[in-house]
Structures are given as C-alpha cells and as structure tokens.
Scaffold this motif. Structure first.
Motif, PDB file in Angstrom:
ATOM      1  N   GLU A 397       0.846  -1.210   0.000  1.00  0.00           N
ATOM      2  CA  GLU A 397       0.000   0.000   0.000  1.00  0.00           C
ATOM      3  C   GLU A 397       0.882   1.261   0.000  1.00  0.00           C
ATOM      4  OE1 GLU A 397      -3.759   0.122   0.810  1.00  0.00           O
ATOM      5  OE2 GLU A 397      -3.387  -1.706  -0.327  1.00  0.00           O
ATOM      6  N   ASN A 400       2.294   1.925  -3.402  1.00  0.00           N
ATOM      7  CA  ASN A 400       1.217   2.478  -4.240  1.00  0.00           C
ATOM      8  C   ASN A 400       1.050   3.978  -3.975  1.00  0.00           C
ATOM      9  OD1 ASN A 400      -0.731   2.148  -6.097  1.00  0.00           O
ATOM     10  ND2 ASN A 400      -2.305   1.440  -4.677  1.00  0.00           N
ATOM     11  N   ASP A 401       1.043   4.337  -2.690  1.00  0.00           N
ATOM     12  CA  ASP A 401       0.888   5.750  -2.312  1.00  0.00           C
ATOM     13  C   ASP A 401       2.076   6.591  -2.808  1.00  0.00           C
ATOM     14  OD1 ASP A 401      -1.374   4.944  -1.052  1.00  0.00           O
ATOM     15  OD2 ASP A 401      -0.896   5.850   0.902  1.00  0.00           O
ATOM     16  N   ASP A 404       1.552   7.314  -6.351  1.00  0.00           N
ATOM     17  CA  ASP A 404       0.454   8.279  -6.542  1.00  0.00           C
ATOM     18  C   ASP A 404       0.939   9.700  -6.242  1.00  0.00           C
ATOM     19  OD1 ASP A 404      -1.342   6.457  -7.410  1.00  0.00           O
ATOM     20  OD2 ASP A 404      -2.317   6.159  -5.457  1.00  0.00           O
ATOM     21  N   LEU A 407       3.282  10.939  -9.035  1.00  0.00           N
ATOM     22  CA  LEU A 407       2.552  11.277 -10.270  1.00  0.00           C
ATOM     23  C   LEU A 407       1.730  12.549 -10.073  1.00  0.00           C
ATOM     24  CD1 LEU A 407       1.429   7.734 -11.551  1.00  0.00           C
ATOM     25  CD2 LEU A 407       3.348   9.137 -12.334  1.00  0.00           C
ATOM     26  N   ALA A 408       1.130  12.690  -8.890  1.00  0.00           N
ATOM     27  CA  ALA A 408       0.332  13.900  -8.633  1.00  0.00           C
ATOM     28  C   ALA A 408       1.214  15.150  -8.663  1.00  0.00           C
ATOM     29  CB  ALA A 408      -0.367  13.778  -7.278  1.00  0.00           C
ATOM     30  N   PHE A 426       1.749  -0.589 -12.852  1.00  0.00           N
ATOM     31  CA  PHE A 426       1.462   0.821 -12.552  1.00  0.00           C
ATOM     32  C   PHE A 426       1.620   1.715 -13.788  1.00  0.00           C
ATOM     33  CE2 PHE A 426       2.939  -1.085  -8.593  1.00  0.00           C
ATOM     34  CZ  PHE A 426       1.972  -0.680  -7.699  1.00  0.00           C
ATOM     35  N   LYS A 429      -1.039   4.150 -15.107  1.00  0.00           N
ATOM     36  CA  LYS A 429      -1.292   5.374 -14.331  1.00  0.00           C
ATOM     37  C   LYS A 429      -0.506   6.543 -14.894  1.00  0.00           C
ATOM     38  CE  LYS A 429      -2.130   3.667  -9.640  1.00  0.00           C
ATOM     39  NZ  LYS A 429      -1.930   3.947  -8.249  1.00  0.00           N
ATOM     40  N   GLU A 430       0.701   6.257 -15.392  1.00  0.00           N
ATOM     41  CA  GLU A 430       1.541   7.360 -15.868  1.00  0.00           C
ATOM     42  C   GLU A 430       1.387   7.625 -17.361  1.00  0.00           C
ATOM     43  OE1 GLU A 430       5.676   7.327 -14.685  1.00  0.00           O
ATOM     44  OE2 GLU A 430       6.219   8.722 -16.272  1.00  0.00           O
TER      45      GLU A 430
END
Ligand SMILES: Cc1cc2nc3c(=O)[nH]c(=O)nc-3n(C[C@H](O)[C@H](O)[C@H](O)COP(=O)(O)OP(=O)(O)OC[C@H]3O[C@@H](n4cnc5c(N)ncnc54)[C@H](O)[C@@H]3O)c2cc1C
Length: 460
Positions: A397, A400-401, A404, A407-408, A426, A429-430
């Motif tokens: 987890e 994963n964070d 995130d 990417l944010a 992943f 996502k990008e």
C-alpha cells in the motif's frame, strides 16, 4: 521443459561449458536485486562470442523459448527474473573493451563489460565516462543501457542514454542490426539506438555498444551542508537549481539514513542533523571556486546550520563513501528492503519528502530517504519483512501511495531503476492505455513470438 534435442543444440553452439542445467545453477539466476518471487529457468546459457550470441537467440526463436538476457542481475525491478522453464542468457563472458578512441573520444565495448572497469580504463587514457550507478563495481554496460542507468553525476552529466552513440544488437530472430554511429551527429534513419535504451531486454540483445567519452573536469570541490530541518535542506536544493549553478552531484540524506550510515560506517556524520546535502561542483578551477562559494552562500541563506568543505581528496572520498554506503547500511536493519525511485520535478522535492514522511507514519513503516535530490530522484527505502503478511500488505500500500504522490506532483514511476515486472502494473497510471497498446503493437511486430524477456515493462 526444454527438450533434450534443444539442449544438445545449445551445447553444439556454445560447448558443454556454455550450458547449465543443474538445479543449483538455475537457482542462481531465478532472482535479481528486486524483492520479487524467484522463478526457476529451464536453462542458463553463456555465449562467448557474437556468433554464439546470435545463434543462441535464433535457436530460442525457432523453438519459441522465452529468453531473458542478464548482465550482473543488479536491476531493482525484476528485469532479469526469467520465465518459468525459459532460457537465461548470460553476457559475462563477452566482457572485452574493444576500442578506446582518444582522438574521436568514444569507446566500443562488449555487453558484459563492468561499468567501473570501463570508467577506469578510459580514465587511464585521460578521458571520462561519467555515468556512475551505485552498482558500478558489478553492473554491466549492457545492463546500464537496457535500464538507462543514472548515478550520482546525473545532474550535470546526464544518464547512460546521453552517452550511447551506437549499438549493434541481435533481434528476436538472431539477425545482427547496426544503429547509430561513431560521429558526434547522426540522423540516418530511425533512432533505433534510442529505442533500445531502457528496453530492458525486450526488443533486442546488445552485442556491441559505442559510448561517448568526454574530457574529465580539471578540478572539483565537495561539501556537506548540515540542516536542523528537512524543509530547509529541500528548499536549498530548489534554490541551487534555480540559481543556475549545476553541481555535478547534489545528494540528500534524511536523519534516519544519516544515523544508520553512521552506525554502520563510522564516517563522522552528524547524527543529530535532520538532513544533509552532499554537494560537489566540478569544472575549471576558477569556476569551481566561484560555484562552491555561491553554493555555500545559498545553503547558509536557506538555513544550513553548518557547512563542511572537504579540504583534500581523502575528506572528499569520505563524504562520498558515506553516501554510497546508505543502501547497504539500511539493508542491515530489517529482513526486506524495498528501494524505490519515484522521481519528481526538482522544485517539488520538498513536497515529495513531506509525502514520504506521511506514508511512513500512515503505514507504520520505517522509511530511509536519500538520493539524487538534484535530479528530483529520491530513493525512499522501506524497511519491512516480506515474511510478515500484514507488514508486507502495508508495504504494498505504501509503494502504491508513493507512486500516486510522485505522479500527482508531475513526476514519474522510475527515474533510473526501470519498470521490469515490479512496476509494469502501474504503467497505465503514468503513460495511459494508448501508449501501452502502441508499445505492445511495436513489440509484436519486432518479436512476433514474444521470446525477448516477455512480460517486462508492458506486461503481456
Ligand atoms: C546496490 C545497488 C545500487 C544501485 N545504484 C543504482 C544507481 O545509482 N543508479 C541506477 O540507475 N541504478 C542503480 N542500481 C540498479 C542497477 O544496478 C542498474 O539498473 C544496472 O544498470 C543494472 O545492470 P546489470 O548489469 O546488473 O543488469 P541486469 O540487472 O543484469 O539487467 C538489467 C536489464 O538489462 C537487460 N539486459 C542485460 N544485458 C542486456 C543485453 N546485452 N542486451 C539487452 N538487454 C540487456 C536485462 O534483460 C534486464 O532487463 C543499483 C542496484 C544496486 C543493487
């Protein structure tokens, strides 16, 4: 199972000593430096020449055998975890530096040349090969190209891709393809050498690599800036970059990493510091003096409690030894270490560091953060235990964070460690599904039986 007939054919091409099938041998090549479940290959082969390499690949293709080419196996993303019962192809016996051209400043090497050996050989001729991954004493040039490896000098000198002038590689059918040139400029045809960089063994197998060399810097100066607050350190990074000084190296260590390194290496690091910046500037002696003075001034303006400037080579080496020890020192603390390399635009480093601290708290996992702050490329290193299901779930987890947050902040999943199988899930996502579909169509056209390191980067 690979049939006896095919094994005999490999032995005919490579000789008995070039083919390994004992379980003890296979086990050595079931894993790499990523924390992933090992997979036992069916056969390990070791070509000693270009002819043998091409013939081995053609044989794999004829028999639809998946083949994972492996340098030193130090990649951190599962790029050399083989297919079950597939073939592992070792390049270690193809380790010759074929040419160092001082006049035109390039080197031609076989795939299995160890990075540090090339760097030393060119240094002996008064030249410089800058890419210096932390694994350079064992990693191979082909592995560096296939991962587009970076290192401590990336900020000023770039990464491996910036030094690849040309490549000879074998395609999935065992045909030798030449691309690039020994010239400084070359726009003849598609940039296939560029396509091969970071392809992680999925598009071709490198046979010879032509690398750019540069003149070495005439002088350098290293310093350690000591901070009472992480914010002050990370804001200094952004300020140095914004000032348009380009240090060759600009590294960050958080308090957890400082204490761990000191405990292990007794390097004289200030264990009470909340963060350290390790900085080196290089170039012409006059420029070095000026840049070092400006960096010192900026570091003070942004709150450095003190700054230690290395007075000689021994003190400089001590600073870099401390940095290079970070990973090994952290690895002693827990059974499993997950080294990440999510990367953000440099101005976002302060936000990324804060994000990492929050993740550490949220999942109750120690995370040591260090890395190439000047490149926006931090290495949050999670200390955990894969045998403990609950801890491992929290680790997944947390990873994963991390992705995130990166990417944010406009960042990327990997600055230098590659995608392999560890991060392929992943990717969408990008880059989005269209880029993955495009890449899969390209892979199918180049490698219709999908024998070259299947499953890596773009999944299946
Ligand atoms: C302690 C440690 C420190 C590290 N520090 C850094 C760092 O500072 N910067 C950094 O970028 N990375 C770093 N790494 C990661 C790793 O060392 C690099 O990715 C390195 O480039 C891998 O080289 P290798 O020879 O071990 O390749 P391998 O791990 O054997 O292979 C890597 C990839 O290259 C492919 N490959 C290998 N040979 C060929 C070939 N002939 N043709 C086509 N594809 C091929 C493989 O299939 C695989 O996908 C570190 C790793 C460790 C363990």
């Amino acid at each position: 199972m690979i049939s006896k007939h095919v094994v005999d054919e490999f032995k005919r091409i490579l000789g008995d000593s070039g083919v390994m099938q004992k379980e003890a041998d296979l086990l050595n090549y079931a894993y790499d430096a990523a924390v992933l479940t090992p997979v036992l290959p069916g056969l390990v082969v070791r070509p000693g020449s270009s002819e043998e390499l091409g013939a081995a690949i053609a044989l794999c293709n004829d028999n639809g055998l998946p083949v994972t080419v492996r340098g030193a196996g130090t990649n951190l993303s599962g790029g050399t975890i083989p297919e079950k019962d597939g073939v592992v192809l070792l390049t270690g016996a193809m380790n010759k530096i074929l040419e160092i051209n001082e006049e035109d400043m390039y080197a031609i090497v076989q795939p299995g040349v160890v990075t540090a050996k090339l760097a030393a050989a060119v240094a002996a001729k008064g030249l410089f090969y800058p890419p210096d991954p932390g694994s350079q004493n064992v990693s191979t040039i082909a592995g560096n190209v296939a991962e587009n490896a970076g290192g401590l000098r990336g900020l000023k000198y770039g990464v491996t891709k910036d030094y690849v002038m040309g490549l000879d590689f074998f395609d999935a059918f065992g045909n030798l393809v030449s691309t690039g040139s020994k010239t400084v400029k070359c726009v003849t045809g598609y940039n296939l050498a560029g396509l091969m960089v970071a392809s992680e063994g999925t598009l071709g197998v490198f046979n010879e690599i032509t690398l750019k060399l540069v003149p070495p810097p005439k002088a350098s100066k290293a310093m350690m800036a000591i901070y009472d607050s992480v914010e002050a350190a990370t804001e200094t990074v952004a300020a140095i970059i914004a000032s348009k000084i380009v240090p060759c190296t600009l590294e960050f260590l958080d308090n957890f990493t400082i204490r761990t390194v000191e405990d292990f290496a007794k390097a004289g690091l200030p264990v009470d510091a909340k963060a350290l910046l390790l900085i080196e500037v290089d170039g012409h002696p006059a420029e070095v003096e000026e840049d070092a003075a400006r960096v010192e001034k900026i570091a003070k303006e942004f709150g450095a409690a003190s700054i230690q400037v290395a007075q000689n080579e021994a003190e400089k080496n001590k600073i870099w030894e401390a940095r290079r020890t970070a990973l090994s020192a952290l690895a002693r603390l827990e059974p499993t270490l997950v080294l990440e390399d999510a990367t953000v635009p440099r101005s976002k480093i302060p936000h990324m560091v804060k994000g990492i601290e929050k993740i550490s708290e949220k999942y109750n996992l120690p995370i040591g953060t260090f890395g190439h702050a000047g490149d926006g490329n931090l290495h949050p290193t999670i200390l955990t235990d894969k045998r403990d299901a609950a801890a491992w779930h929290r680790t997944e987890e947390a990873v994963n964070d991390l992705f995130d947050i990166a990417l944010a902040l406009g960042g990327t999943l990997s600055g230098e460690h590659g995608i392999g199988i560890a991060k392929s899930g992943f990717m969408v996502k990008e880059v989005g599904q269209a880029a993955i579909d495009y890449s899969r169509r390209m892979k199918r056209a180049i490698d219709p039986k999908s024998i070259l390191n299947p499953g890596k980067i773009i999944g299946r």
